[in-house]
Motif scaffolding. Structure first.
Motif, PDB file in Angstrom:
ATOM      1  N   UNK A  40       0.764  -1.425   0.115  1.00 23.97           N
ATOM      2  CA  UNK A  40       0.040   0.062  -0.046  1.00 23.97           C
ATOM      3  C   UNK A  40       0.985   1.265  -0.203  1.00 23.97           C
ATOM      4  N   UNK A  41       1.935   1.223   0.896  1.00 26.61           N
ATOM      5  CA  UNK A  41       2.938   2.516   0.923  1.00 26.61           C
ATOM      6  C   UNK A  41       3.415   2.445  -0.502  1.00 26.61           C
ATOM      7  N   UNK A  42       3.893   1.530  -1.252  1.00 27.72           N
ATOM      8  CA  UNK A  42       4.108   1.821  -2.728  1.00 27.72           C
ATOM      9  C   UNK A  42       3.090   2.397  -3.514  1.00 27.72           C
ATOM     10  N   UNK A  43       1.881   1.746  -3.513  1.00 32.04           N
ATOM     11  CA  UNK A  43       0.929   2.388  -4.199  1.00 32.04           C
ATOM     12  C   UNK A  43       0.587   3.881  -3.874  1.00 32.04           C
ATOM     13  N   UNK A  44       0.600   4.193  -2.827  1.00 35.69           N
ATOM     14  CA  UNK A  44       0.395   5.411  -2.336  1.00 35.69           C
ATOM     15  C   UNK A  44       1.195   6.593  -3.003  1.00 35.69           C
ATOM     16  N   UNK A  45       2.555   6.008  -2.785  1.00 39.59           N
ATOM     17  CA  UNK A  45       3.801   6.781  -3.591  1.00 39.59           C
ATOM     18  C   UNK A  45       3.579   7.021  -4.792  1.00 39.59           C
ATOM     19  N   UNK A  46       3.117   5.906  -5.693  1.00 37.70           N
ATOM     20  CA  UNK A  46       2.890   6.292  -7.081  1.00 37.70           C
ATOM     21  C   UNK A  46       1.583   7.136  -7.326  1.00 37.70           C
ATOM     22  N   UNK A  47       0.597   6.882  -6.497  1.00 40.41           N
ATOM     23  CA  UNK A  47      -0.432   7.805  -6.613  1.00 40.41           C
ATOM     24  C   UNK A  47      -0.166   9.363  -6.480  1.00 40.41           C
ATOM     25  N   UNK A  48       0.667   9.677  -5.510  1.00 45.35           N
ATOM     26  CA  UNK A  48       1.206  11.063  -5.428  1.00 45.35           C
ATOM     27  C   UNK A  48       2.012  11.341  -6.457  1.00 45.35           C
ATOM     28  N   UNK A  49       3.116  10.513  -6.903  1.00 47.50           N
ATOM     29  CA  UNK A  49       3.873  10.944  -8.235  1.00 47.50           C
ATOM     30  C   UNK A  49       3.150  11.180  -9.493  1.00 47.50           C
ATOM     31  N   UNK A  50       1.869  10.448  -9.727  1.00 46.64           N
ATOM     32  CA  UNK A  50       1.282  10.624 -10.635  1.00 46.64           C
ATOM     33  C   UNK A  50       0.545  11.821 -10.998  1.00 46.64           C
ATOM     34  N   UNK A  51       0.591  12.630  -9.870  1.00 49.30           N
ATOM     35  CA  UNK A  51       0.183  14.203  -9.959  1.00 49.30           C
ATOM     36  C   UNK A  51       1.410  15.248  -9.977  1.00 49.30           C
ATOM     37  N   UNK A  52       2.439  14.699  -9.580  1.00 49.80           N
ATOM     38  CA  UNK A  52       3.756  15.420  -9.301  1.00 49.80           C
ATOM     39  C   UNK A  52       4.860  14.383  -9.277  1.00 49.80           C
ATOM     40  N   UNK A  53       5.537  14.645 -10.414  1.00 51.79           N
ATOM     41  CA  UNK A  53       6.679  13.312 -10.299  1.00 51.79           C
ATOM     42  C   UNK A  53       7.772  13.718  -9.356  1.00 51.79           C
ATOM     43  N   UNK A  54       7.641  14.852  -8.721  1.00 50.51           N
ATOM     44  CA  UNK A  54       8.696  15.109  -7.399  1.00 50.51           C
ATOM     45  C   UNK A  54       7.944  14.939  -6.152  1.00 50.51           C
ATOM     46  N   UNK A  55       6.955  14.429  -5.773  1.00 53.84           N
ATOM     47  CA  UNK A  55       6.146  13.958  -5.009  1.00 53.84           C
ATOM     48  C   UNK A  55       6.888  12.663  -4.306  1.00 53.84           C
TER      49      UNK A  55
END
Length: 327
Positions: A40-55
């Motif tokens: 889930x941590x990896x998925x949450x990280x990818x969701x944030x990066x999808x809107x801002x690659x620097x997140x």
């Protein structure tokens, strides 16, 4: 010389501000490395990066929900995954906490479909005429019952449900049985080897440990009285869930039980814009989280925005309201 109108200037400032919004950079405290929460941590990280690659959402392995609540309470982590039942205990200042933890705010519900299971050896069930959890108390059966290790919330919930059904450790011992502390995979091995008669746990239907039990041991899934489910939900903030008939080999009918859920939680000190951005990314890019494991396919924006035992962080609440998920 022509000067821009006030309206044009305001629009330019707003656009500039939106365009230059800072990426999020957060630490998420989860559970064991390689477990569902790490996925889930990896998925949450990818969701944030999808809107801002620097997140970036950096996953930190911990001892689980109770440990994460301690970190949140001390403001030593930005985010934590925890069970709804653990959150309710923390709000009340129950063990293992010495005082209520009141600074937690929900970002979203990640799942609510981890039902409590009670598997009993079929020969013993037939010998002592046990079909339901409340049949155990008067059966006199010398059961060796697997209970998860202390510190795991399913241990608290299982013990409470058994007690509500009239079963205590003392009564089991009086019959010649005992409670055995063991994790999910250990319980599967112990019942297969004949060292346990009954196991209890709250995990997804057909979780690998349950499949192992179902395939390698002759067991039945016990019914749970409605009043036990209601009392459990009142005590722990859990929900009601049906385990459909034929989910397991010897299960001819639906079984209704209490189900644990997991929350993504921040603290009240998280800036509103950060919580807003994270919740918005989860809604917009929910497929990134769904894709981490087959058990997460049911995750929906509606579930993310489902009220729980914790108040929503104002930023997350704003994101869900704008998405039409909250009134």
């Amino acid at each position: 010389m022509r000067f821009p109108t006030l309206a044009a200037t305001v629009c330019a400032v707003v656009a500039s501000t939106a365009a230059s919004a800072d990426p999020i950079n957060l630490t998420l405290s989860g559970g064991n490395p390689g477990g569902l929460w790490s996925l889930l941590g990896a998925g949450i990280d990818r969701a944030a990066k999808a809107d801002d690659s620097d997140s970036v959402v950096t996953y930190q392995a911990t001892g689980g929900g109770f440990a994460n609540i301690g970190l949140l309470g001390a403001n030593r982590t930005d985010l934590g995954l925890l069970h709804d039942a653990e959150a309710k205990i923390a709000l009340q200042g129950g063990e293992p906490f010495q005082a209520p933890i009141e600074n937690m705010r929900a970002i979203g519900y990640m799942y609510n479909w981890a039902p409590m299971h009670f598997f009993l050896d079929r020969d013993i069930a037939e010998e002592y005429d046990i079909d339901s959890l409340d049949d155990i108390a008067g059966s006199g059966a010398p059961l060796r019952i697997g209970i998860n290790r202390s510190g795991n919330i399913t241990s608290n919930v299982a013990l409470f449900m058994l007690e509500e059904a009239g079963v205590t450790e003392e009564s089991i011992e009086d019959n010649g049985g005992q409670y055995v502390r063991a994790g999910a995979n250990e319980q599967a091995d112990l019942i297969q080897d004949g060292r346990l008669d009954m196991i209890t746990n709250g995990i997804f239907i057909n979780h690998s440990s349950f499949r192992s039990v179902d395939e390698n041991s002759d067991v039945v899934l016990l019914d749970v009285p409605q009043e036990v489910v209601e009392a459990t939900n009142e005590e722990f903030g859990t929900g009601t869930m049906v385990i459909p008939a034929e989910s397991y080999s010897n299960q001819d009918e639906d079984v209704t039980t209490s189900a644990l859920g997991a929350l993504l939680v921040a603290t009240e000190s998280m800036p509103e814009e950060t919580a807003y951005s994270l919740a918005q990314s989860l809604v917009n890019n929910i497929d990134e989280v769904r894709a981490v494991h087959g058990s997460m396919k049911q995750l929906s924006p509606d579930l993310l925005a489902t009220p729980s035992v914790l108040e929503f962080h104002p930023g997350a609440e704003k994101a869900y309201q704008e998405a039409g998920l909250l009134k």
